[in-house]
Design a protein around this motif. Structure first.
Motif, PDB file in Angstrom:
ATOM      1  N   MET A  47      41.566 -11.924-124.202  1.00  0.00           N
ATOM      2  CA  MET A  47      40.715 -12.128-125.370  1.00  0.00           C
ATOM      3  C   MET A  47      41.446 -12.902-126.459  1.00  0.00           C
ATOM      4  O   MET A  47      42.662 -13.029-126.435  1.00  0.00           O
ATOM      5  CB  MET A  47      40.201 -10.797-125.918  1.00  0.00           C
ATOM      6  CG  MET A  47      41.260  -9.850-126.425  1.00  0.00           C
ATOM      7  SD  MET A  47      40.620  -8.289-127.056  1.00  0.00           S
ATOM      8  CE  MET A  47      39.938  -7.549-125.601  1.00  0.00           C
ATOM      9  N   SER A 104      40.275  -9.083-132.873  1.00  0.00           N
ATOM     10  CA  SER A 104      39.993  -9.583-131.524  1.00  0.00           C
ATOM     11  C   SER A 104      38.490  -9.771-131.407  1.00  0.00           C
ATOM     12  O   SER A 104      37.741  -9.549-132.360  1.00  0.00           O
ATOM     13  CB  SER A 104      40.504  -8.608-130.469  1.00  0.00           C
ATOM     14  OG  SER A 104      39.705  -7.446-130.453  1.00  0.00           O
ATOM     15  N   ASP A 105      38.051 -10.136-130.204  1.00  0.00           N
ATOM     16  CA  ASP A 105      36.627 -10.306-129.963  1.00  0.00           C
ATOM     17  C   ASP A 105      35.857  -9.003-130.178  1.00  0.00           C
ATOM     18  O   ASP A 105      34.691  -9.024-130.532  1.00  0.00           O
ATOM     19  CB  ASP A 105      36.391 -10.778-128.520  1.00  0.00           C
ATOM     20  CG  ASP A 105      37.062 -12.112-128.234  1.00  0.00           C
ATOM     21  OD1 ASP A 105      37.270 -12.886-129.183  1.00  0.00           O
ATOM     22  OD2 ASP A 105      37.370 -12.370-127.063  1.00  0.00           O
ATOM     23  N   LYS A 106      36.537  -7.865-129.980  1.00  0.00           N
ATOM     24  CA  LYS A 106      35.842  -6.581-129.993  1.00  0.00           C
ATOM     25  C   LYS A 106      36.257  -5.638-131.118  1.00  0.00           C
ATOM     26  O   LYS A 106      35.515  -4.713-131.437  1.00  0.00           O
ATOM     27  CB  LYS A 106      36.060  -5.873-128.652  1.00  0.00           C
ATOM     28  CG  LYS A 106      35.501  -6.655-127.491  1.00  0.00           C
ATOM     29  CD  LYS A 106      35.679  -5.923-126.205  1.00  0.00           C
ATOM     30  CE  LYS A 106      35.084  -6.763-125.094  1.00  0.00           C
ATOM     31  NZ  LYS A 106      35.035  -6.057-123.835  1.00  0.00           N
ATOM     32  N   ASN A 107      37.430  -5.816-131.695  1.00  0.00           N
ATOM     33  CA  ASN A 107      37.947  -4.876-132.696  1.00  0.00           C
ATOM     34  C   ASN A 107      38.579  -5.595-133.872  1.00  0.00           C
ATOM     35  O   ASN A 107      38.981  -6.754-133.761  1.00  0.00           O
ATOM     36  CB  ASN A 107      39.030  -3.976-132.087  1.00  0.00           C
ATOM     37  CG  ASN A 107      38.491  -2.993-131.091  1.00  0.00           C
ATOM     38  OD1 ASN A 107      37.351  -2.575-131.187  1.00  0.00           O
ATOM     39  ND2 ASN A 107      39.297  -2.641-130.119  1.00  0.00           N
TER      40      ASN A 107
END
Length: 79
Positions: A14, A66-69
């Motif tokens: 990521m 990041s992409d998620k967090n």
């Protein structure tokens, strides 16, 4: 020279950005910016800003995005 190591783990490949900020929210230095492979990682900050000058003693924050967090942690720099 004062330094700190920031450790983090990625479950999959990521985009990751790790940026240091001062207490006023000003960006001090970008440590990581780009796509990284999965696994356990670490990066060391040597208490310098983006132009290589030593920063002063005080409270700083690092943000791992990041992409998620997105995680923000506080750290105290003492010389």
């Amino acid at each position: 020279n004062p330094f700190t190591t920031i450790e983090y783990a990625l479950p999959e490949q990521m985009e990751v950005d790790i940026v240091i900020y001062d207490v006023m929210g000003r960006e001090i230095k970008t440590l990581v910016s780009g796509i990284q492979d999965p696994g356990y990682k670490s990066i060391t900050w040597n208490s310098t800003n983006s132009i290589g000058e030593q920063v002063s003693t005080g409270v700083y924050f690092y943000m791992i995005s990041s992409d998620k967090n997105q995680i923000v942690r506080k750290m105290l720099l003492m010389k």
